[in-house]
Design an enzyme around this catalytic site. Sequence first.
Site, PDB file in Angstrom:
ATOM      1  N   CYS A 223      -1.261 -24.509 -27.730  1.00  0.00           N
ATOM      2  CA  CYS A 223      -2.717 -23.611 -26.877  1.00  0.00           C
ATOM      3  C   CYS A 223      -3.146 -22.028 -27.340  1.00  0.00           C
ATOM      4  O   CYS A 223      -2.356 -21.459 -27.896  1.00  0.00           O
ATOM      5  CB  CYS A 223      -2.854 -23.530 -25.246  1.00  0.00           C
ATOM      6  SG  CYS A 223      -1.689 -24.969 -24.532  1.00  0.00           S
TER       7      CYS A 223
ATOM      8  N   ARG B  30      -5.931 -22.734 -34.116  1.00  0.00           N
ATOM      9  CA  ARG B  30      -4.435 -22.910 -33.529  1.00  0.00           C
ATOM     10  C   ARG B  30      -4.639 -25.202 -33.295  1.00  0.00           C
ATOM     11  O   ARG B  30      -3.338 -24.796 -32.954  1.00  0.00           O
ATOM     12  CB  ARG B  30      -3.942 -22.419 -32.626  1.00  0.00           C
ATOM     13  CG  ARG B  30      -4.104 -20.901 -33.155  1.00  0.00           C
ATOM     14  CD  ARG B  30      -3.467 -19.633 -31.330  1.00  0.00           C
ATOM     15  NE  ARG B  30      -2.194 -20.511 -30.954  1.00  0.00           N
ATOM     16  CZ  ARG B  30      -1.395 -19.723 -31.041  1.00  0.00           C
ATOM     17  NH1 ARG B  30      -1.542 -18.923 -31.691  1.00  0.00           N
ATOM     18  NH2 ARG B  30      -0.217 -20.006 -30.273  1.00  0.00           N
TER      19      ARG B  30
ATOM     20  N   TRP C 106      -4.180 -27.444 -26.221  1.00  0.00           N
ATOM     21  CA  TRP C 106      -2.936 -28.385 -27.164  1.00  0.00           C
ATOM     22  C   TRP C 106      -2.465 -29.380 -25.829  1.00  0.00           C
ATOM     23  O   TRP C 106      -1.492 -28.875 -25.474  1.00  0.00           O
ATOM     24  CB  TRP C 106      -2.532 -28.125 -28.014  1.00  0.00           C
ATOM     25  CG  TRP C 106      -1.322 -28.564 -28.958  1.00  0.00           C
ATOM     26  CD1 TRP C 106      -0.615 -29.372 -28.424  1.00  0.00           C
ATOM     27  CD2 TRP C 106      -1.812 -29.422 -29.502  1.00  0.00           C
ATOM     28  NE1 TRP C 106      -0.110 -29.891 -29.814  1.00  0.00           N
ATOM     29  CE2 TRP C 106      -1.059 -29.888 -30.266  1.00  0.00           C
ATOM     30  CE3 TRP C 106      -3.083 -29.576 -30.375  1.00  0.00           C
ATOM     31  CZ2 TRP C 106      -0.691 -31.418 -31.775  1.00  0.00           C
ATOM     32  CZ3 TRP C 106      -2.829 -30.349 -31.314  1.00  0.00           C
ATOM     33  CH2 TRP C 106      -2.838 -31.329 -32.585  1.00  0.00           C
TER      34      TRP C 106
ATOM     35  N   ASN D 183       0.072 -20.794 -21.629  1.00  0.00           N
ATOM     36  CA  ASN D 183       0.442 -22.285 -23.360  1.00  0.00           C
ATOM     37  C   ASN D 183       2.254 -22.260 -23.425  1.00  0.00           C
ATOM     38  O   ASN D 183       2.824 -20.596 -23.094  1.00  0.00           O
ATOM     39  CB  ASN D 183      -0.015 -20.882 -24.571  1.00  0.00           C
ATOM     40  CG  ASN D 183       0.648 -21.297 -26.129  1.00  0.00           C
ATOM     41  OD1 ASN D 183       0.888 -22.728 -26.261  1.00  0.00           O
ATOM     42  ND2 ASN D 183       0.641 -20.643 -26.920  1.00  0.00           N
ATOM     43  N   GLY D 184       2.415 -23.205 -23.304  1.00  0.00           N
ATOM     44  CA  GLY D 184       3.840 -23.649 -23.325  1.00  0.00           C
ATOM     45  C   GLY D 184       4.188 -24.082 -22.370  1.00  0.00           C
ATOM     46  O   GLY D 184       3.757 -26.091 -22.212  1.00  0.00           O
TER      47      GLY D 184
ATOM     48  N   GLU E 229      10.360 -37.952 -50.260  1.00  0.00           N
ATOM     49  CA  GLU E 229       9.657 -36.827 -49.321  1.00  0.00           C
ATOM     50  C   GLU E 229       9.279 -35.697 -50.385  1.00  0.00           C
ATOM     51  O   GLU E 229       8.544 -35.070 -50.050  1.00  0.00           O
ATOM     52  CB  GLU E 229      10.438 -37.164 -48.414  1.00  0.00           C
ATOM     53  CG  GLU E 229       9.763 -35.553 -46.951  1.00  0.00           C
ATOM     54  CD  GLU E 229       8.095 -35.859 -46.809  1.00  0.00           C
ATOM     55  OE1 GLU E 229       7.571 -36.783 -47.294  1.00  0.00           O
ATOM     56  OE2 GLU E 229       7.644 -34.581 -46.535  1.00  0.00           O
TER      57      GLU E 229
ATOM     58  N   LYS F 251       6.317 -34.550 -51.844  1.00  0.00           N
ATOM     59  CA  LYS F 251       5.616 -32.905 -50.989  1.00  0.00           C
ATOM     60  C   LYS F 251       4.718 -32.310 -52.409  1.00  0.00           C
ATOM     61  O   LYS F 251       4.093 -31.645 -52.656  1.00  0.00           O
ATOM     62  CB  LYS F 251       6.504 -31.822 -50.924  1.00  0.00           C
ATOM     63  CG  LYS F 251       7.101 -32.393 -49.313  1.00  0.00           C
ATOM     64  CD  LYS F 251       5.898 -31.714 -48.078  1.00  0.00           C
ATOM     65  CE  LYS F 251       4.455 -32.913 -47.680  1.00  0.00           C
ATOM     66  NZ  LYS F 251       5.495 -33.793 -47.383  1.00  0.00           N
TER      67      LYS F 251
ATOM     68  N   GLU G 103       2.088 -34.159 -53.955  1.00  0.00           N
ATOM     69  CA  GLU G 103       0.739 -33.924 -53.393  1.00  0.00           C
ATOM     70  C   GLU G 103       0.374 -32.571 -53.654  1.00  0.00           C
ATOM     71  O   GLU G 103      -1.797 -31.887 -53.214  1.00  0.00           O
ATOM     72  CB  GLU G 103       1.070 -34.428 -52.128  1.00  0.00           C
ATOM     73  CG  GLU G 103       1.563 -33.416 -50.626  1.00  0.00           C
ATOM     74  CD  GLU G 103       1.452 -34.048 -49.452  1.00  0.00           C
ATOM     75  OE1 GLU G 103       0.312 -34.885 -49.150  1.00  0.00           O
ATOM     76  OE2 GLU G 103       2.702 -34.525 -49.051  1.00  0.00           O
TER      77      GLU G 103
ATOM     78  N   HIS H 139      19.598 -48.795 -63.571  1.00  0.00           N
ATOM     79  CA  HIS H 139      18.518 -49.622 -63.615  1.00  0.00           C
ATOM     80  C   HIS H 139      17.466 -49.079 -64.012  1.00  0.00           C
ATOM     81  O   HIS H 139      16.370 -49.863 -63.898  1.00  0.00           O
ATOM     82  CB  HIS H 139      18.468 -50.367 -62.263  1.00  0.00           C
ATOM     83  CG  HIS H 139      19.655 -50.511 -61.682  1.00  0.00           C
ATOM     84  ND1 HIS H 139      20.756 -52.035 -62.022  1.00  0.00           N
ATOM     85  CD2 HIS H 139      20.605 -50.261 -61.152  1.00  0.00           C
ATOM     86  CE1 HIS H 139      21.739 -51.426 -61.457  1.00  0.00           C
ATOM     87  NE2 HIS H 139      22.131 -51.700 -60.757  1.00  0.00           N
TER      88      HIS H 139
ATOM     89  N   LYS I 173      -5.905 -34.648 -44.279  1.00  0.00           N
ATOM     90  CA  LYS I 173      -4.906 -34.162 -43.129  1.00  0.00           C
ATOM     91  C   LYS I 173      -4.636 -35.205 -42.645  1.00  0.00           C
ATOM     92  O   LYS I 173      -3.594 -35.989 -42.486  1.00  0.00           O
ATOM     93  CB  LYS I 173      -5.812 -33.176 -42.166  1.00  0.00           C
ATOM     94  CG  LYS I 173      -4.763 -32.515 -41.510  1.00  0.00           C
ATOM     95  CD  LYS I 173      -3.058 -32.396 -42.206  1.00  0.00           C
ATOM     96  CE  LYS I 173      -1.410 -32.445 -41.156  1.00  0.00           C
ATOM     97  NZ  LYS I 173      -0.139 -32.550 -42.085  1.00  0.00           N
TER      98      LYS I 173
HETATM   99  C1  AGP Z   1       2.363 -35.963 -45.860  1.00  0.00           C
HETATM  100  O1  AGP Z   1       2.510 -34.756 -46.344  1.00  0.00           O
HETATM  101  C2  AGP Z   1       0.411 -36.363 -46.005  1.00  0.00           C
HETATM  102  N1  AGP Z   1      -0.659 -35.508 -45.260  1.00  0.00           N
HETATM  103  C3  AGP Z   1       0.582 -37.765 -45.500  1.00  0.00           C
HETATM  104  O2  AGP Z   1       1.524 -38.578 -46.870  1.00  0.00           O
HETATM  105  C4  AGP Z   1       0.317 -38.187 -44.667  1.00  0.00           C
HETATM  106  O3  AGP Z   1       2.461 -38.091 -43.511  1.00  0.00           O
HETATM  107  C5  AGP Z   1       0.395 -39.687 -44.139  1.00  0.00           C
HETATM  108  O4  AGP Z   1      -0.989 -39.451 -44.007  1.00  0.00           O
HETATM  109  C6  AGP Z   1       0.144 -40.259 -42.548  1.00  0.00           C
HETATM  110  O5  AGP Z   1      -0.333 -38.781 -41.777  1.00  0.00           O
HETATM  111  P1  AGP Z   1       0.100 -39.111 -40.090  1.00  0.00           P
HETATM  112  O6  AGP Z   1       1.472 -38.581 -40.220  1.00  0.00           O
HETATM  113  O7  AGP Z   1      -0.748 -38.955 -39.763  1.00  0.00           O
HETATM  114  O8  AGP Z   1      -0.679 -40.954 -39.768  1.00  0.00           O
END
Ligand code: AGP
Length: 615
Positions: A2, A27, A75, A101-102, A488, A492, A495, A511, A610
Site C-alpha cells: 500500500c 508500488r 495492495w 499500510n501493513g 531457476e 534468471k 531472461e 549422460h 511480467k
Molecule cells: C520468471 O522470472 C519469469 N518472469 C516468468 O517465468 C514467470 O515466473 C512466469 O511467467 C509465471 O508467472 P506467474 O508466477 O505470475 O504465473
Amino acid sequence: MCGIVGYIGNRDAFPVVLNGLKRLEYRGYDSAGIALYDGTDIQMCKTQGKVADLEAKIQQNMPTKGTLGIGHTRWATHGVPNDVNSHPHYSNSGELVIIHNGIIENYASIKKELKKRGYTFTSDTDTEVLVNLIEDIKINEKVKLGKAVQIALNQVVGAYAIAVFDHNKPDEIVVAKLGSPLAIGIGDDEFFVASDATPFIEFTNNAIYLEDEEMAIVRRGREVKVRKIKGDSVVVPYVQELQLNLEQIEKGGYDHFMLKEIYEQPSVIKDTYRGRLLSDQGIIKLGGLDEYIEKFTNANRIIIVACGTSWHAGLVAEYIFEDLARIPVEVEYASEFRYRNPIITEKDVIIAISQSGETADTLAAIKLAKEKGAFVYGVCNVVGSTISRETHSGSYTHAGPEIGVASTKAFTTQITVLTMIALRLAKVKGTISQSDYMMHLHELETIPAKVEEALKSDENIKKISAVFKDARNFLYLGRGYNFPVALEGALKLKEISYIHAEGYPAAEMKHGPIALIDEQMPVVVIAVNSNHYEKVVSNIEEIKARKGKIIALVSEGDTAVKELADYVMEVPITPEALSPLVTTIPLQLLSYHIAVMLDRNVDQPRNLAKSVTVE
Ligand code: AGP
C-alpha cells in the site's frame, strides 16, 4: 505494498494528495481513496481501480476544498479489492479517519471485542478495526487522538504505517510506524507524510524517516513531535536533506526494481510467515488450508501446475512434500498439462502457483482440473487476482508488488508458503517427528537473517560476474532440493542477460552434457552441505578434469570444494529442505550483475512480459 500520503499546511490539500498517490502508483495497488477536511466536514471518496478512476469519481461528486487531507493506494491483504475495503476508513462516529499500510495480525480478536461494545463494521479490513479501537480508547479513556493512537498500537500485533486525523482537531495528523515505511516531509509551516519521499520531494527535501515503534504528531505551525510508542520517551528526530531524485526514490535507492526486490527478500519472507508460523506454540496457521486439510491428507497425489519461476518453486515443493509429508507429488508445466488430456480424479489435489495470479496457461490448467472434479488450491501474490478467485482455496504470499519482470522475491515467498503447507500436513499425518517439526519451524524463522547474510556476498559475486559476463553459455548444476534452484538460476541468467544457460541435475552430466565442458564453459555448481555433498564434489572433479570453469556455491566453512573451484560463493548453513531459500540468492545476484555489465534492460528484458496473460 500500500501507499499512504497526507498533507497539512496552507495549500489546497487535494492536488498535493492526489499527485502524491500518482507518485506511489509504482508500488502496485488495486484501489485508491482520499479524505479531506473542508473546514466543516470530512469529505471522502474511494474506489477499486486506479488513481485516475478515483480522480474521475471525485470530480463528479466530491468537494475538494481544505488544507488537510490523506490518501491511500491499497495492495489488498485482508479483504478483496472493492470500494468498501478501500482506504481511508471512518471510525463508527465518523469523526476519525485513517489510512494504513501493513497487516494487523490480531485484528479478528479486537474486532470481536469491539462488536461486543456495539461497534459495527462495513468492510473486511484490519484497518477499520484499528480506527475503531482508537476511537473506543479515545472515548473511554478520555484522551486526545495522539494518546489514543499510542494506547491502541500497544494492543495490536503486526506491521503498520498509519496516518489518522480527528474531525474535531483538524490542525494535526497523527502518524506511526512499525514494519512499513513512513516519511515526514518538512516544509515551511506545512507537513507531508508518505510511504516514501516521492509525493513530497518537489516541495521539500527535508525529511524525517520514522524508526520502528515511533509515532509523531504533525501539527500546523508547530515542530514535529516524535516519541516512542512503547514507553512514551521523546525522540529527537533526525532531519535528512534528501539528495535522491524521483526515480531513485521509487527504486528505494537501488538502480533497478529487480535489485530492490532481491534485497526485500528478508522482510517479505518474514511478512509471508508473519502471523502464520507460531513456533513458540509449535503451530502453523494457514486460513485457507485449515478447513481443507482432509483434502490433502486423503489425497492420492498432489499435482502442481505453474509456469516459469513458479514452476521451479513447484519442483522445490515436490521435494519438500514427499520428503516431509510423504504425499506423492507431480509437477507439471501448466501449458502442457492443459492440453495433454491428463488423468485427474476427485482424489487429486491441484496446487496452482502464480505470482501474478493471471497467467493464462495456469488459469486454463485450473479450469480443466476443476471440470474433472479435483480440489484446487492457489498460492498467489496478488489478492483478488483471477487465479486466486478461480481456486477453491489458497494462501497468499506477502511479497508485495513484484515490478521487475524477473521473478525473485515471489520465488522465495512461494517456497515459504509451500514449506509451511508441507510442515502442517506432515504434522497432521504424523510423518515427521515432533523434534524435526519444531526444528524446521525454528529454522524457518532464521531464514530472513540467513538471506541477509547471503546478500553480503554481493561484492564478491559482482567480481565473479565481471569475469564471466562475456561467456556464451553457462551450465547450472544441483542435486536434490537444489536441482530446481539450478534451473531457476539458469532461467534468471537467460531472461535478463540473454546468455544461454541450462540447469541440470548434477548426476546427469555423464549422460551427455559433459561433452559441452571445455575452458569456455562456466559451470555453476550448488554444493552446499547435503546428503549428496560427496557426489557433488565428484561431479566438480569430473568438470575440473575437462578444464571447465567452476563457480561453486558452498555452505559457510566449506573446505573440500574451495580446493577445487575456480570461484566460490558462500551461503549460511541451513537444513536441506530450507536451503533453496538461501542458495537462490547468489544466483539472483550473479544474473543481475552480469545483465547490468552487459547493459541489458534488467527490469524489462526484451520479449518478456511480467504476466503472460495470453497463450
Ligand atoms: C520468471 O522470472 C519469469 N518472469 C516468468 O517465468 C514467470 O515466473 C512466469 O511467467 C509465471 O508467472 P506467474 O508466477 O505470475 O504465473
